[in-house]
Each structure stands twice: as structure tokens, then as C-alpha cells.
Design an enzyme around this catalytic site. Structure first.
Site, PDB file in Angstrom:
ATOM      1  N   LYS A   1       0.835  -1.210   0.000  1.00 20.28           N
ATOM      2  CA  LYS A   1       0.000   0.000   0.000  1.00 20.28           C
ATOM      3  C   LYS A   1       0.870   1.259   0.000  1.00 20.28           C
ATOM      4  O   LYS A   1       0.551   2.231  -0.682  1.00 20.28           O
ATOM      5  CB  LYS A   1      -0.946  -0.015   1.199  1.00 20.28           C
ATOM      6  CG  LYS A   1      -2.100  -1.000   1.027  1.00 20.28           C
ATOM      7  CD  LYS A   1      -2.938  -1.082   2.280  1.00 20.28           C
ATOM      8  CE  LYS A   1      -4.064  -2.085   2.119  1.00 20.28           C
ATOM      9  NZ  LYS A   1      -4.769  -2.327   3.388  1.00 20.28           N
TER      10      LYS A   1
ATOM     11  N   LYS B   1      -6.595  -9.879 -12.535  1.00 14.65           N
ATOM     12  CA  LYS B   1      -7.640 -10.070 -11.528  1.00 14.65           C
ATOM     13  C   LYS B   1      -8.487  -8.792 -11.412  1.00 14.65           C
ATOM     14  O   LYS B   1      -7.947  -7.688 -11.387  1.00 14.65           O
ATOM     15  CB  LYS B   1      -6.963 -10.360 -10.186  1.00 14.65           C
ATOM     16  CG  LYS B   1      -7.930 -10.571  -9.067  1.00 14.65           C
ATOM     17  CD  LYS B   1      -7.220 -10.737  -7.735  1.00 14.65           C
ATOM     18  CE  LYS B   1      -8.292 -10.861  -6.675  1.00 14.65           C
ATOM     19  NZ  LYS B   1      -8.050 -10.365  -5.402  1.00 14.65           N
TER      20      LYS B   1
ATOM     21  N   LYS C   1     -10.511  -3.010  -7.862  1.00  9.33           N
ATOM     22  CA  LYS C   1     -10.705  -1.578  -7.961  1.00  9.33           C
ATOM     23  C   LYS C   1      -9.376  -0.875  -8.198  1.00  9.33           C
ATOM     24  O   LYS C   1      -9.298   0.081  -8.958  1.00  9.33           O
ATOM     25  CB  LYS C   1     -11.349  -1.089  -6.664  1.00  9.33           C
ATOM     26  CG  LYS C   1     -11.831   0.316  -6.803  1.00  9.33           C
ATOM     27  CD  LYS C   1     -12.518   0.787  -5.552  1.00  9.33           C
ATOM     28  CE  LYS C   1     -12.658   2.281  -5.631  1.00  9.33           C
ATOM     29  NZ  LYS C   1     -11.832   2.978  -4.644  1.00  9.33           N
TER      30      LYS C   1
END
Ligand code: TRP
Length: 329
Positions: A118, A198, A201
Site C-alpha cells: 500500500k 484479476k 478496484k
């Protein structure tokens, strides 16, 4: 001290971070729905406190929180059969999270890959982002969840929850927290996004579950394919359009469609229109219900308030054990 319950209790959490898409539906919602009302109990919550680690747009968060509850209800979640609530409505989540953080080794969290990923993606490296897995462990351990179905990307977080439960029990008493079993959804269909990766979002390759027909159609018509002409034979196994279409078909129907791809004569434009048709037919009832539910003011509030009350009744019992175990009571 009462021993924690050991009957089947399935818990699942989802972050409210934008509209649901086909990947969410086939990967998590559908299997969760199938579980609902079966043996044991289902607890389902919206991880809105977790969302704060990446969303700093109050209006967007407010909208996503509402939307996700309406989406789930439209898909068939039944508040009579499952507990449905917002994480932030149950303050015990943060309370247990703090207590767990005092037994969580820095090294364990430093090894968490999702934090590093992240940060690499540009999310601010806040303390909350770093301790995300501790809050997630609290989510799970608060309800004596025995089974937590997650995708592969959450496997490490689940291991951290198990580690923290074991660590806590070793320090404060072996029966305080239930060590949860991960249920890694390997069998769940891989749902490719419009670019073949895959569906996610964060890759910007999603096909929305609700949303207006034009948006859905645009996403489907934009699926990336190779450049074979209409007459050419096509390989269904490597074709994203087919892989998505298959999700809506029985085995026999999928076989027939695969044969059409291989035979040639079916162009990608036509194949995409067929997929759109299958999508609209499959979700017609849910989409109509979703539009209906959106017109009932106060529904989300009513459902989640009831859910939070039921959740708190369970959470309070766990917290009593925890407080006694550590000496806060
Ligand atoms: N981290 C999970 C995700 O991003 C969401 C989540 C938060 C969760 N708490 C949980 C999932 C507890 C299962 C159990 O998908």
C-alpha cells in the site's frame, strides 16, 4: 471465566471503498450468501474504520457506507439471518485492537506485505495503516469467529490474527480468545477484469454490479481481446470475455459457447453483447431491488442499528473476558 463459544461462527468484513463489482460478487458476496442461514451464525460487517487508512474524503466514505449496505441487501442479505453492521458502531473493535497492540510484536507487523504494497502504491504510511492487521485481528477475535473466509490477499492478515490470539492466550489465559481458522477461497472463481488481470478496484478494470446500464455496457464493450476477426476460431480458455461469461452459465451452456468460440464465426463484439445480455438477465431482480431500496429513507440506518446491537451483545462478552484476563477488571 466462561469459555468462549465454539460453535460455527463465520465472519466476513469488507471495506467500503467504492461500488461493488463482479469480482466482489462472485468472489465474496455469493459464497457468503450461500452460507447465510445455514448451520452456525454469520456475522458480516463493513470495515469503515479500516477504510479511513486509505480514504480521506468524508463525502465519498459516507456514500460508500450507505451504498455497500444497500448493495448487500439487494443481493439478498437478510438481516434476520445474518448480523450486518458498521464496524464503527461497535466501539469494542477499537478497544480490543488497542489491547492486542500491546502484545503485537513490531516484527510481526513489519513483515506484513500489504502494508508495504500500500505504501508503494502511494498510500500515506500512517500508524493506522501499519496497525491495520491488529484492528482486523480485533474484528475477528471479538466475535469468537471460528471461520473467516477470505481471498488469498488476506491470508497473511488472518495468520496475524491467529498469532495474536495465541500470543494473548499464552500471556493471559488459554481460553480467552478463540483462534480462528482461515478459509482461503481457492475454489472461488477467478474473476478477470476488463484487462485480463484479476478484477480489482485498484487496477481500474472492474465491471460494476449495479450502476446504470450504460456504464456496465461500456465496461463490457471495453474488455481487451486479441485482434482475431469474426470468422477466425478463438480460444475460449484465454479469452476474458468467455471467462466472464462462464460465470453466468451452467457447465453445459459453457461447453456450447466454448464450441462456438472454437468454431469461428463468433466475433468479439457479438460475444460481448451476449455477455452483457447474460449479465443483465442474471442481475435483473437484484438491480430492480437495489433501485427500490435506494428509495427507502432510513433503511440503512435501521438495518445497521439493529445489527450493531446484536454485535455488541457478543462483543461485550468477549471484552469482559479480555478485561478480566489482563487485569482491567
Ligand atoms: N482487510 C479486509 C479486506 O480488505 C477487510 C477486513 C477488515 C476483514 N476486517 C476484516 C475481512 C475481518 C475479514 C475479517 O478485504
Amino acid at each position: 471465566m466462561p469459555a468462549p463459544s465454539r460453535h460455527l461462527r463465520v465472519l466476513s468484513g469488507i471495506q467500503p471503498s467504492g461500488s461493488l463489482h463482479l469480482g466482489n460478487y462472485f468472489g465474496s458476496i455469493k459464497p457468503n450468501l450461500e452460507q447465510q442461514g445455514k448451520a452456525g451464525e454469520s456475522i458480516f460487517f463493513v470495515a469503515d474504520l479500516h477504510a479511513l487508512t486509505s480514504v480521506q474524503d468524508p463525502a465519498a466514505l459516507r456514500r460508500s457506507r450507505q451504498d455497500i449496505i444497500l448493495d448487500y441487501l439487494a443481493c439478498g442479505f437478510d438481516p434476520e439471518k445474518a448480523i450486518l453492521f458498521f464496524q464503527s458502531d461497535v466501539p469494542e473493535h477499537t478497544e480490543l485492537s488497542w489491547i492486542l497492540s500491546t502484545v503485537a510484536p513490531m516484527g510481526l507487523l513489519e513483515r506484513a506485505v500489504s502494508y508495504k504494497e500500500k505504501v508503494q502504491k502511494g498510500i500515506a504510511a500512517s500508524v493506522g495503516l501499519f496497525t491495520y492487521p491488529v484492528l482486523m485481528a480485533a474484528d475477528i477475535l471479538l466475535y469468537d469467529a471460528t471461520h473467516v473466509p477470505v481471498g488469498r490477499d488476506q491470508k497473511q492478515h488472518l495468520e496475524i490474527a491467529r498469532d495474536l490470539a495465541i500470543k494473548f492466550n499464552t500471556a493471559f489465559g488459554k481460553d480467552t480468545l478463540v483462534v480462528p481458522e482461515p478459509v482461503i477461497r481457492a475454489e472461488v472463481a477467478v474473476v478477470p477484469g476488463t484487462d485480463g488481470q484479476k478484477m480489482s478496484k485498484s487496477y481500474g478494470n472492474t465491471i460494476p454490479l449495479f450502476g446504470d446500464e450504460k456504464t456496465v455496457s461500456k465496461a463490457i464493450m471495453g474488455i481487451v481481446t486479441d485482434s482475431k476477426g469474426v470468422a477466425e476460431p478463438k480460444d475460449p480458455d484465454t479469452c476474458t470475455v468467455f471467462q466472464l461469461h462462464k460465470l453466468f452459465l451452467s457447465a453445459a451452456e459453457a461447453k456450447t459457447l466454448a464450441a462456438q468460440y472454437r468454431a469461428g464465426g463468433l466475433g468479439y463484439g457479438e460475444a460481448k453483447k451476449m455477455l452483457l445480455g447474460a449479465y443483465l438477465e442474471h442481475f435483473a431482480a437484484q438491480r430492480a431491488k437495489r433501485a427500490d431500496l435506494a428509495r427507502s429513507p432510513g433503511l440503512v440506518e435501521e438495518v445497521t442499528r439493529g445489527g450493531a446491537e446484536r454485535a455488541r451483545a457478543i462483543a461485550a462478552k468477549t471484552m469482559e473476558r479480555v478485561r478480566k484476563a489482563v487485569g482491567l477488571q
